[in-house]
Structure formats: C-alpha cells, structure tokens
Design a protein around this motif. Structure first.
Motif, PDB file in Angstrom:
ATOM      1  N   ILE A   4       0.829  -1.207   0.000  1.00 47.06           N
ATOM      2  CA  ILE A   4       0.000   0.000   0.000  1.00 47.06           C
ATOM      3  C   ILE A   4       0.864   1.259   0.000  1.00 47.06           C
ATOM      4  N   LEU A   5       0.500   2.211  -0.844  1.00 49.99           N
ATOM      5  CA  LEU A   5       1.129   3.534  -0.854  1.00 49.99           C
ATOM      6  C   LEU A   5       0.029   4.586  -0.759  1.00 49.99           C
ATOM      7  N   ILE A   6       0.154   5.482   0.237  1.00 50.57           N
ATOM      8  CA  ILE A   6      -0.835   6.541   0.463  1.00 50.57           C
ATOM      9  C   ILE A   6      -0.198   7.874   0.122  1.00 50.57           C
ATOM     10  N   PHE A   7      -0.874   8.691  -0.675  1.00 47.59           N
ATOM     11  CA  PHE A   7      -0.415  10.050  -0.964  1.00 47.59           C
ATOM     12  C   PHE A   7      -1.297  11.030  -0.203  1.00 47.59           C
ATOM     13  N   CYS A  30       3.292   9.161   1.524  1.00 47.59           N
ATOM     14  CA  CYS A  30       4.079  10.271   0.983  1.00 47.59           C
ATOM     15  C   CYS A  30       3.483  11.598   1.448  1.00 47.59           C
ATOM     16  N   VAL A  31       4.319  12.453   2.033  1.00 49.91           N
ATOM     17  CA  VAL A  31       3.899  13.793   2.433  1.00 49.91           C
ATOM     18  C   VAL A  31       4.852  14.793   1.809  1.00 49.91           C
ATOM     19  N   ALA A  32       4.385  16.022   1.627  1.00 53.50           N
ATOM     20  CA  ALA A  32       5.173  17.024   0.911  1.00 53.50           C
ATOM     21  C   ALA A  32       6.396  17.489   1.689  1.00 53.50           C
ATOM     22  N   GLY A  33       6.269  17.653   3.020  1.00 54.38           N
ATOM     23  CA  GLY A  33       7.377  18.196   3.797  1.00 54.38           C
ATOM     24  C   GLY A  33       7.466  17.601   5.180  1.00 54.38           C
ATOM     25  N   ASN A  34       8.432  18.131   5.963  1.00 50.75           N
ATOM     26  CA  ASN A  34       8.645  17.571   7.303  1.00 50.75           C
ATOM     27  C   ASN A  34       7.512  17.913   8.264  1.00 50.75           C
ATOM     28  N   GLY A  41       3.992  11.688  13.382  1.00 48.05           N
ATOM     29  CA  GLY A  41       4.766  11.157  14.498  1.00 48.05           C
ATOM     30  C   GLY A  41       5.581   9.933  14.091  1.00 48.05           C
ATOM     31  N   ASN A  42       6.090   9.237  15.071  1.00 49.27           N
ATOM     32  CA  ASN A  42       6.911   8.043  14.820  1.00 49.27           C
ATOM     33  C   ASN A  42       6.016   6.822  14.627  1.00 49.27           C
ATOM     34  N   LEU A  43       6.040   6.282  13.421  1.00 52.94           N
ATOM     35  CA  LEU A  43       5.238   5.104  13.102  1.00 52.94           C
ATOM     36  C   LEU A  43       6.150   3.890  12.904  1.00 52.94           C
ATOM     37  N   LYS A  44       5.719   2.763  13.397  1.00 52.69           N
ATOM     38  CA  LYS A  44       6.519   1.549  13.327  1.00 52.69           C
ATOM     39  C   LYS A  44       6.250   0.758  12.059  1.00 52.69           C
ATOM     40  N   HIS A  45       4.990   0.699  11.658  1.00 45.66           N
ATOM     41  CA  HIS A  45       4.604  -0.160  10.534  1.00 45.66           C
ATOM     42  C   HIS A  45       4.374   0.611   9.239  1.00 45.66           C
ATOM     43  N   VAL A  46       4.303   1.934   9.341  1.00 46.81           N
ATOM     44  CA  VAL A  46       4.085   2.770   8.152  1.00 46.81           C
ATOM     45  C   VAL A  46       5.317   3.640   7.942  1.00 46.81           C
ATOM     46  N   LYS A  47       5.952   3.520   6.792  1.00 44.65           N
ATOM     47  CA  LYS A  47       7.148   4.306   6.486  1.00 44.65           C
ATOM     48  C   LYS A  47       6.744   5.628   5.842  1.00 44.65           C
ATOM     49  N   ILE A  48       7.257   6.721   6.395  1.00 40.26           N
ATOM     50  CA  ILE A  48       6.937   8.060   5.884  1.00 40.26           C
ATOM     51  C   ILE A  48       7.985   8.477   4.864  1.00 40.26           C
ATOM     52  N   ILE A  49       7.536   8.916   3.701  1.00 42.80           N
ATOM     53  CA  ILE A  49       8.428   9.381   2.631  1.00 42.80           C
ATOM     54  C   ILE A  49       8.161  10.865   2.416  1.00 42.80           C
ATOM     55  N   GLU A  50       9.174  11.693   2.642  1.00 43.54           N
ATOM     56  CA  GLU A  50       9.023  13.147   2.531  1.00 43.54           C
ATOM     57  C   GLU A  50       9.467  13.642   1.155  1.00 43.54           C
ATOM     58  N   ILE A  67       4.832  -1.408  -5.301  1.00 43.15           N
ATOM     59  CA  ILE A  67       3.485  -1.057  -4.836  1.00 43.15           C
ATOM     60  C   ILE A  67       2.431  -1.724  -5.713  1.00 43.15           C
ATOM     61  N   SER A  68       1.350  -2.166  -5.061  1.00 46.81           N
ATOM     62  CA  SER A  68       0.260  -2.802  -5.825  1.00 46.81           C
ATOM     63  C   SER A  68      -1.047  -2.008  -5.744  1.00 46.81           C
ATOM     64  N   VAL A  69      -1.174  -1.106  -4.751  1.00 42.55           N
ATOM     65  CA  VAL A  69      -2.380  -0.283  -4.652  1.00 42.55           C
ATOM     66  C   VAL A  69      -2.009   1.092  -4.088  1.00 42.55           C
ATOM     67  N   VAL A  70      -2.576   2.136  -4.703  1.00 40.99           N
ATOM     68  CA  VAL A  70      -2.302   3.519  -4.287  1.00 40.99           C
ATOM     69  C   VAL A  70      -3.603   4.187  -3.863  1.00 40.99           C
ATOM     70  N   TYR A  71      -3.567   4.820  -2.688  1.00 38.07           N
ATOM     71  CA  TYR A  71      -4.690   5.640  -2.219  1.00 38.07           C
ATOM     72  C   TYR A  71      -4.303   7.106  -2.362  1.00 38.07           C
ATOM     73  N   ASP A  72      -5.010   7.811  -3.223  1.00 38.40           N
ATOM     74  CA  ASP A  72      -4.765   9.232  -3.437  1.00 38.40           C
ATOM     75  C   ASP A  72      -5.653  10.022  -2.487  1.00 38.40           C
ATOM     76  N   ALA A  73      -5.063  10.417  -1.334  1.00 37.61           N
ATOM     77  CA  ALA A  73      -5.810  11.174  -0.330  1.00 37.61           C
ATOM     78  C   ALA A  73      -5.310  12.612  -0.270  1.00 37.61           C
ATOM     79  N   THR A  74      -4.863  13.139  -1.423  1.00 40.05           N
ATOM     80  CA  THR A  74      -4.397  14.524  -1.470  1.00 40.05           C
ATOM     81  C   THR A  74      -5.599  15.467  -1.384  1.00 40.05           C
ATOM     82  N   HIS A  75      -5.295  16.753  -1.203  1.00 43.94           N
ATOM     83  CA  HIS A  75      -6.342  17.761  -1.028  1.00 43.94           C
ATOM     84  C   HIS A  75      -7.229  17.842  -2.274  1.00 43.94           C
ATOM     85  N   PRO A  76      -8.511  18.118  -2.112  1.00 47.84           N
ATOM     86  CA  PRO A  76      -9.409  18.213  -3.275  1.00 47.84           C
ATOM     87  C   PRO A  76      -8.954  19.226  -4.324  1.00 47.84           C
TER      88      PRO A  76
END
Length: 808
Positions: A4-7, A30-34, A41-50, A67-76
C-alpha cells in the motif's frame, strides 16, 4: 500481500496511515514536507516518505517499492498532483483509488440532528443574538435549500476572482486557503490580510515574501471548531473570510457558522468537480479487508511451520567496510584478509579491488564473486542494494539455504594461514566487503558510509518484513594501518602532535598551516601537486622547512625522500604521496620581523600594531565587539566597506583564513596604508599592483572605490559574500544594505555608527527588515582608557559607538 502507498498529508491521508499502523499492516505514506511527517509522528509499521514528487518520481517510487495499490488522499484542490499520481499508476498498471472528500454536504451540516459542535450555553464575547437564530433553526430542524439562504456567501471559481472581488471592498480579511497561493493576494493591501496557515517554516516564509507582517500571520494546525473561528474573526475585526469548499473534514461547516454568527461575508472558492473515487469510510473498510487477509496469511505460515520460522526462509546480509592499510599484503590485518576471501561482493577504488583479486588468487578460493569499482559512496550502496535484491529473488526461487550452524562450524575450522581450497567452505551469508585505503576512519568513504548502509537496511527490512524472506543484516567497520602511522614510523617520528590536512579534492592554505604548526601531515594527489606546494612554501619564505615525501608506501618500490622544500620544487612524484613537514622555526619567532598570526588573539588586535598615519581607524575594543557579532567562519567570504587602515579587514582575513576579504576604500592614501598593514601582518601575497590582485585566490583584495558603486555595478563579482562590515557608507547606507541582501538574503551584516544621525538611519533600516522576518540588534559601546599624565593615571573617554547587527 498488497503493498500500500498513500499520498497526502491531509486528515484523510493521516487516518488511512493510522489505520494501517494500528492494524500492524505495512504501508508507505508520501507527504510534501517535514511538517506532514511531524504530525504523523513516529510510526513503526508505516514508512513516511518526505518530499514533493512529479509524475516521474512517483512512477520510480512505485516501481522501486513494488506497490500494488495507491490511495490518493491529497487535497481536493491539488488537481495537478492527483493527475500525476493517476498517470503513474496507469503506467505501472496498478490499482488507483481516489479518496474523495465530500464537499457539497452543507445541508447535512445545518440539519438540527447533526450539529453538535457548539453548546447551547455560549457566552462571553460571542455574538449571541446572531448565534441564537442558528439554534432556533436547529430546534425546528429546518433544512435550507442551499448555503446562500443560510449565510452571507459569495461563490467564485478561483482565488484570482476572490481577489478581484475584494479589491473594491474595505475591512480585514481572514484567509484560510493555505500558503501555497498566498502570493495571489498581493494585489490587496497587506494590512487587510490575516492568513491562517500551517505552523511550518515554508508557510510562514511564503507569507513574509508576500509582504504580510508577522503580527498578521496566524500559524496554527486546523481544522478549527466554530468557537475558535468566531474568536479569530472578532479579534481581528474581519469583514470577510476566504475559504475553499473543503468539506466538513476541512472544518468548512464551522467556518459557515462562524461567519453567520459574526456577520462576516464568506467568499467560497468552488471545489473542482470530481467523478468516481471512494469515500474515506470505503477506503478504511478496504484496508480493513486487506489487513484480515494479511493476518490470515501470517497465521497460515506460522501454522505450517509449527510456530517456528524455517531457517531456509532467512538471508543473512553482512556488509563490512575494511581498511586495507597501505595496500601491501603484509600490512593487512588477518580480519581484512578473511573478509576478502569470504566475500560474495567486493567494492572499492580500482587499486583496492585489484589487490583483493590478487589475494583471492593467492589462496585459490575458486569461488565466484562480483566486483564493483568506484570510490563514490552512493554508487557503491546502489550497486549493493541491487545485488541484495537479486539474491533475495534467487532465494525465494530456489529456497536452498543450509543451516547457519554448518556454516559457523566451517568458518571456525578454517585456518587462514593454510593455502587450502575454498570450494568446501559453505558460506550461507551473503558477504559484502567495501575496501578503503589505509585506516577505515582516516579520510576514507567509511566516514559517511554507515548512514547510507543503515538507511538501505531499514528500507529493505521494511520492504521484505511481510514477505517470504526473513532478512537479517549486520554492518561492521574494520580498521587498518593508516598512512600517517605508517609513514611516521618509517621516519621515526611521533604523530600525536601533527596537524593533519588533506589536498584530496579540496584546497588548504598550506602557508597558513606551516607557519602555525610545528609538524604537519598532508595527504596529496601526488604528481604535480607536491612540487606546486613546495614552490608555494618557497615563495613565502618557507623554503627551509624540512619535508618528508612518501611515495607508494608499503609497496616494493616504496620511496621516502627527505629534503628542504626549496629543493623539491621541480620534482615529479608518484600519485600515491604523503607528506610530513617540519617547521623547525615554529617555536623560535622572537627574531622574526613579521606580525605572526599565531600570536594574535582574535579579536581586538592592539591599535599600535597597525600603521595608521592620519587615516581613521576602528579601535580595538570596537573591532572586538563588531567582529564577534559577525561570527566569521574559516571559509567565510567577507566585505569591509569603508576599510580605512584595513584593521577590520586584517582581522577578518585572520579569522576567515580559508575564505576571502574584499577591502573597499575610496581614499587612495588609505588603500596604501591597507597594503602596508597587509605586508606587516604577513598577508603580503594577497595584494598585487595598484591595489588589485595578482593572485588567483588572495586573502584580501583591495578595491579603491565606493562601496555602493561596486555593489551596484559589479554584483556578480561579490556573488559569494557571506559577511559584511560597514564602517563608512558615504551617505548611502540604506542602498548598501539593500544591495548586500539582494546578493545574499542570508548575509550577516554589522554596521558601526558614531553620529546619532547614522544611528537613527540604522534603526529605520532595521525596522524595514524586521517586517521581512530578519533579526536585529543594536549595541552601544562606550570605551574609557587610562593614560599617564604628570605621574597620575587619568581616564580618557573615546567616542561612544553604535554597533548594529542584521541577520536572517
């Protein structure tokens, strides 16, 4: 198992990530910045990509992570980003799910059954009379046909249209459309604007660049409830509020109620139309189903292995950075030779890899291995990562790994001193060795290798943690004999008190180092570098320092030459060369006529050590305070405007001994004195004829001109400036400061002023830059010195001086 990859750093994106985290389901977000990663916060099972990514970056990331599935949860409103994500998924032929935010749900918000954000007993500064009408409507459960019947609202297609509408209005404006497009509001009076943005450096910087005062910036994390919105609108006396139609998750309904309560006109930026996609509830349910399948798969594996992990499902990756010493076999440690013999992959510079191949040939291991020739850390780690991935794929395919106990026994029984065949030794680990010259901790790529390797391990362990392989890793650094210890022993010298410098890929001030140290060890690239250094020493009166030159140390053709520097100016040396320089006159300077750098305490050199004549000079105490405020570093590039006798320039050059100083002075007689003082302080090499430079990279460059004229007409010449001292401005102080910050917005500037008029001008300039986010400080220094008069000690006061500091 689905990867899973979440944007999106939105509330939906965070909710999906936390769902995976709480379910212990491996995923990436994936998030845009720090700031976005900080909120998660600190996640154990989810890796944050900046980091922001374009379509190509997204495609590469999807392929790299499998990746096999992407969730696009970016701003409308992030339509371009969504388009790039969708394109990357289409090219990768993987599942794409747009998490759609409901933005047209206002009627649901004002239904009496669904409002619960505000209590009936609101009191205080809130406008109760207006607010009560909402409660009456709640109790009657009235549902409005649209938002325009409920509140004073205008809908526009974009921010440009909102700005055009607001041009002809009066009153303060609360902007809640974010910082990315804040520059579009610059057509309005900045005194009217109150942007509400995320509390991040990027957001605040965007506001300041748009000319908005710090006191007008509301840096807070939303969404905000009705009461807080009302409080802000009342506090800032806002007549208008601009908002995107972000839905209830973005706090839209609370903005509507707040505007209704306070009589504020709400300007809505219409949301882009979206077709298809899934709701956040549907996305969460989807992840829950994946988690159940994941847990079921894990349970099945545990059951099949009787709750024990099969050793055949494990791969042991061992990476070692090993120091090879000088290069000869006899100087290598037993441990390093063992690593070379056991290695499946050998990496390093060409000399290191060639030596390793000779050693393996000597022991006739008969084992295949891969080699990669490079001295660049990132290239080596990239190669290693690809080899490990290939090994894992091969492992998954073959599932043929013997027990770790068998391998351990073989290794223990192996005697490196015996010339035996290596064919019978079963290596169950995947052994990788990165070879470095000399000692691994002495000017080698091992300095930053640890960070690269551990990051690679983290990524790979995370990637394969839920797969068919149990990946175990280890990283070690093995020492070797360093060139400094080897050569010092050959020359029968101790090296604990040597100054160590390197000319590998960088410049060092050899003259400065030799004059200020008794013993120096230098790494060079040999060939013409050594003879050039010897010529430099000779040209600066250091031709009689004793120099040991070591060529091809430890090899059969090793050569160590001991001569004076002046005798080595025309020699041609081998490429592998080390130097030991002995300045035997270092501790015997009382007969020298120069003002030695080593006996000067920075800052505040005594005034009487400068040649002054009738030219004004910044006094020692003022210099000490001014230069301490500048915080000069060894490699700083400085400018002294109104240099006078050059006293400040001299002290700048002594502090920035690896950098450069421009001394700008319009008085030709003063320029002559600067040149004389440079000669007196042993910086004579820094000037040429007629106050211009004859050297390629002088310490001080004298320019006979006005400061503003030079900055205005020769801007590119000063493009690398980092620090500035202004002692005289010829009435152009404000223009000079503007030009300096135009060259480098992060320049650190110190200004001296004696007159009240100049001090007043400094205050005006500082107020201007404070609005742009700069920090300022003014210090007033009054110095009184004692002097002898007719046998008495009298106090003599100097003129008070104002010292101003401006920095970003």
């Amino acid at each position: 198992m689905e990867k899973i990859l979440i944007f999106g750093g939105t509330s939906e994106g965070r909710e999906l990530a936390l769902m995976c985290e709480n379910s212990e389901l491996p995923a990436y977000i994936c998030v845009a910045g720090n700031y976005g990663s900080g909120v998660l916060g600190n996640l154990k099972h989810v890796k944050i990509i900046e980091g922001k990514k374009d379509s190509a970056d997204m495609l590469s990331l999807i392929k790299e992570l499998g990746i096999s599935v992407v969730y696009d949860a970016t701003h409308p409103y992030a339509a371009v980003v969504s388009k790039n994500i969708k394109s990357a998924c289409k090219k990768s032929k993987i599942k794409y799910l747009r998490v759609r935010r409901k933005t047209d749900d206002f009627n649901d918000c004002i239904d009496g059954n669904s409002i619960n954000n505000t209590s009936d007993d609101i009191s205080g500064s809130v406008s109760v009379s207006d607010f009560s009408s909402i409660y009456l409507n709640r109790k009657s459960k009235k549902i409005y046909n649209n938002i325009f019947d409920f509140a004073d609202v205008i809908e526009v297609p974009d921010i440009e249209s909102a700005v055009e509408y607001l041009k002809d209005t009066q009153g303060s404006i609360l902007i809640s459309t974010g910082s990315k497009e804040i520059s579009k509001y610059t057509l309005l009076d900045p005194k009217r604007l109150y942007p509400r943005v995320l509390p991040s450096y990027e957001s605040i910087e965007a506001c300041t660049k748009a000319g908005i005062e710090n006191s007008h910036i509301i840096a807070m994390q939303g969404p905000f409830n009705t009461e807080l919105n009302i409080a802000m609108l009342n506090f800032y006396k806002c007549s208008y509020m601009v908002s995107k139609q972000s839905g209830n998750r973005g706090g839209f309904k609370d903005k509507v109620y707040a505007c209704k309560s306070t009589g504020t006109k709400l300007i809505i930026i219409k949301a882009p139309s979206e077709k298809g996609g899934v709701s956040i509830e549907e996305a969460l349910k989807d992840i829950e189903m994946m988690n159940k399948a994941y847990k079921k798969n894990i349970c099945k594996k545990e059951k099949n292995s009787d709750n024990k992990r099969d050793l055949t499902d494990s791969i042991y990756i061992s990476v070692k950075a090993a120091g090879m010493g000088m290069g000869a076999y006899e100087n290598m440690s037993i441990e390093t030779i063992r690593c070379i013999l056991e290695a499946d992959v050998i990496c390093g510079a060409v000399r290191m890899v060639d030596n390793a191949c000779k050693i393996r040939g000597k022991y006739n291991t008969g084992r295949d291995f891969d080699k990669f020739v490079s001295y660049k850390t990132d290239e080596i780690v990239t190669f290693i990562k690809e080899k490990i991935k290939y090994k894992i794929k091969e492992k998954i395919k073959n599932k043929e790994c013997k027990s770790a106990e068998e391998r351990t026994q073989n290794i223990q029984n192996y005697n490196i001193e015996k010339d035996v065949s290596y064919n019978d030794i079963n290596i169950h680990r995947y052994n990788i060795v990165i070879l470095v010259s000399g000692d691994s901790g002495f000017y080698s790529l091992a300095q930053n290798l640890s960070e690269y390797v551990y990051r690679m391990f983290d990524e790979m362990v995370f990637e394969y943690k839920a797969g068919e392989i149990d990946l175990k890793t280890e990283f070690n650094i093995l020492p070797g004999i360093s060139s400094i210890s080897y050569m010092s022993a050959k020359c029968m010298l101790s090296w604990h008190d040597m100054k160590i410098i390197s000319f590998h890929g960088k410049d060092e001030d050899i003259v400065y180092e030799v004059k200020n140290n008794y013993k120096i060890f230098a790494l060079t690239s040999g060939d013409k570098t050594v003879s050039r250094l010897m010529r430099t020493l000779t040209d600066h009166g250091l031709g009689k320092v004793l120099v040991y030159v070591g060529e091809r140390l430890s090899y059969d053709d090793e050569k160590i030459t001991c001569k004076y520097a002046c005798e080595l100016t025309e020699y041609n040396f081998a490429k592998l060369t080390s130097l030991i320089i002995l300045n035997q006159g270092f501790n015997n300077r009382e007969n020298e006529n120069i003002e030695s750098k080593s006996v000067i305490s920075l800052f505040g050199i005594d005034d009487d050590r400068f040649i002054r004549d009738k030219v004004p000079m910044t006094k020692a105490e003022i210099r000490a305070v001014s230069l301490s405020k500048l915080c000069i570093k060894p490699d700083s590039i400085c400018i002294d405007i109104g240099a006078g006798t050059g006293s400040v320039s001299i002290e700048m050059a002594l502090a920035a001994y690896k950098g450069k100083v421009y001394a700008i002075e319009k008085n030709k007689e003063a320029c002559r004195l600067i040149k004389e003082n440079i000669k007196k302080f042993d910086l004579e090499d820094s000037t040429g004829d007629e106050y211009s430079n004859s050297c390629n990279n002088p310490a001080i460059e004298i320019i006979n001109s006005e400061g503003y004229f030079m900055l205005k007409n020769f801007k590119e010449r000063f493009s690398t400036l980092t620090h500035a001292f202004i002692g005289g401005s010829s009435g152009k102080l404000s223009l000079i400061v503007d030009k300096l910050l135009e060259i480098n917005k992060n320049m650190r500037i110190v200004i001296n002023a004696i007159s009240l008029e100049t001090a007043s001008e400094i205050i005006t300039i500082f107020k201007k830059y404070e609005k742009a986010g700069y920090s300022t400080q003014i210090v007033q220094v009054a110095v009184t010195k004692t002097k002898k008069v007719a046998g008495y000690t009298m106090a003599s006061a100097l003129n008070p001086v104002f010292i101003g500091l401006l920095h970003n």
